[in-house]
Design an enzyme around this catalytic site. Sequence first.
Site, short mmCIF file in Angstrom:
data_model
loop_
_atom_site.label_atom_id
_atom_site.label_comp_id
_atom_site.label_asym_id
_atom_site.label_seq_id
_atom_site.Cartn_x
_atom_site.Cartn_y
_atom_site.Cartn_z
N PHE A 100 -21.51 54.33 114.50
CA PHE A 100 -21.63 53.87 113.11
C PHE A 100 -22.86 54.48 112.43
CE2 PHE A 100 -23.70 50.54 115.74
CZ PHE A 100 -24.97 50.59 115.20
N SER A 116 -32.98 52.78 116.25
CA SER A 116 -31.76 53.12 116.97
C SER A 116 -30.94 51.86 117.20
CB SER A 116 -32.10 53.74 118.32
OG SER A 116 -32.61 52.74 119.18
N LYS A 117 -29.74 52.08 117.68
CA LYS A 117 -28.87 50.94 117.93
C LYS A 117 -29.50 49.97 118.91
CE LYS A 117 -25.55 54.22 116.75
NZ LYS A 117 -24.64 55.28 117.15
N ARG A 118 -30.19 50.50 119.87
CA ARG A 118 -30.82 49.63 120.87
C ARG A 118 -31.92 48.76 120.25
NH1 ARG A 118 -33.30 51.81 125.80
NH2 ARG A 118 -33.43 49.60 126.20
N GLY A 157 -31.79 47.39 117.60
CA GLY A 157 -31.20 46.41 116.71
C GLY A 157 -30.85 46.97 115.35
#
Length: 488
Positions: A19, A250-252, A254
Amino acid sequence: MSSSEKPVRTRFAPSPTGFLHVGGIRTALFGWLVAHQAGGQFILRLEDTDKAREVAGADEHIIKSLRALGLDYDEGPDKGGPYAPYRQSQRLDSYKAWAQKLIDAGRAYGDPLSPAEVQALRDRARAAKKPFLYRDYRPANPPAWDGARPLRFKSEPKAYKWHDEVMGDLSTGPEVIDDFILIKSDGYPTYNFAHIVDDAEMKISHVIRGQEFLASVPNYLNLYEALGLERPRLATMPHILGPDGNKKLSKRDGAKDVLDYIRDGYLPDALVNFIASLGWNDGSEQEIFSREELIKKFSLSHVQKSGARFDERRLEWMNGHYIRQMGVEQLSDLLNKSPNDYWGKGKSAEPTYKKAVLAQVIDRLKYLSELPQLTGFFFTKPSNQSVRQLYEAPEDRLLKDMPKGQMGSLLKAASQKLHTSQFDPDNLQACLNSLLEELETKPGVLFPIIRIALSGAQSTPSLPGVLSVLGKSESLARMASAEKILES
RNA sequence: GGCCCCAUCGUCUAGCGGCUAGGACACCAGGUUUUCAUCCUGGCAACAGGGGUUCGAUUCCCCUUGGGGUCACCA
């Protein structure tokens, strides 16, 4: 060799591997702004050359995200355009043709080493705490490229100085130039090669991209020269960092999908304004920019060089500001048109009633999905349990030591008095005021008792507002039922 | 480790040699004759450190420190 007279064409070139988060959107937004400001074109190009990392549906998702934020593009995979296709996996012939030119010119060669062998070399360099350069091991007589091996660029190491629209003047020595892979053994080009070919063929004037590519720019410069291409203007965006750490967002960490923000009821204009102000300002003290102002005032040279932390509270403030600025009518329209249901329990209520409710809560709305929690009691009677609970353990200091019987009689008196009142805010206000005098009590005592009866909540919009929206019979019914609770 | 980039309140930032270093978010206090919020007023709060250059450095230069990126058949 200035490119300043060339028509402005910018592109957003994501790989469909997931995304879009705020960082990606910002890159897209700035490209969009640059294009619109100059009356140029904004292009979407999908960089799908890594079939292993590709995520099914990610391309659709990216397109939806751009659309949701109103970042329309003039050319793209689903729109076509004069330089179609806009999907790299469909442009393989093009890369092959350019690769052949390099081979013919002696500037590309087949890589005889296996991945394991290259990795061994790399490990060795790493162990020796030295940077790895493939060209240190460049074969003297490389095999002819057969398409089954990677094709490497034969670089010509040298120092570079160049200008970056954001970072300013930059320079590096020859030690960063290397023989990177142009075409992988699976036949797909690497980003490093493909984007250069595509940008040239698509007549891109400004390459706007994240900081992670900065270290590769000298290699690109070397390749532009080998290809005989004029390089576009380069603009490097600093990273957006996570809220607490210093790491790249980043996605990690959050980082949320922008479509999640949309779903939560953040307005596209607010989101765009917020993201633009993350790292950009016009030099003034203005905080709120409409899309038109952004287009007019945006400038790459005013983009911050350092990374910006993502502060969701500021986003909430800004979104709340946009909501309030919209007003009840417009907000109501928007809620009706939205594919998402933000009303919850109020979904099927009368439109005029919903507007009245909206008028009560619009000032405290930070994002639309807060609506159910804020308005639930307008549509359904509060549960006996929640009412009882608040009476038994009130948070108001003044109510704390009051026996339930006393609360009950105050509530009863209020009921009787309100029974005689007109249920418009002004009359209700007057009624409540005279009630305070008659009962010789303080607002801090009486009002929470009524509020709890009406809402089962300890904080609500103003009492006259709530009473007038609920209406006389509903208000009195709720108060009567609360009296019973206080008696038991 | 090499190379590159960056560095003002907790956060986003203004500043481009001379300012009491400004604004916004957040936070705190007061007000808008009840709560929550809105709105208004006020407050707290920053130039990473050390050298230069200069009459004068937040601003220019160097070093240190700190942060980030990169050194992939990922983008």
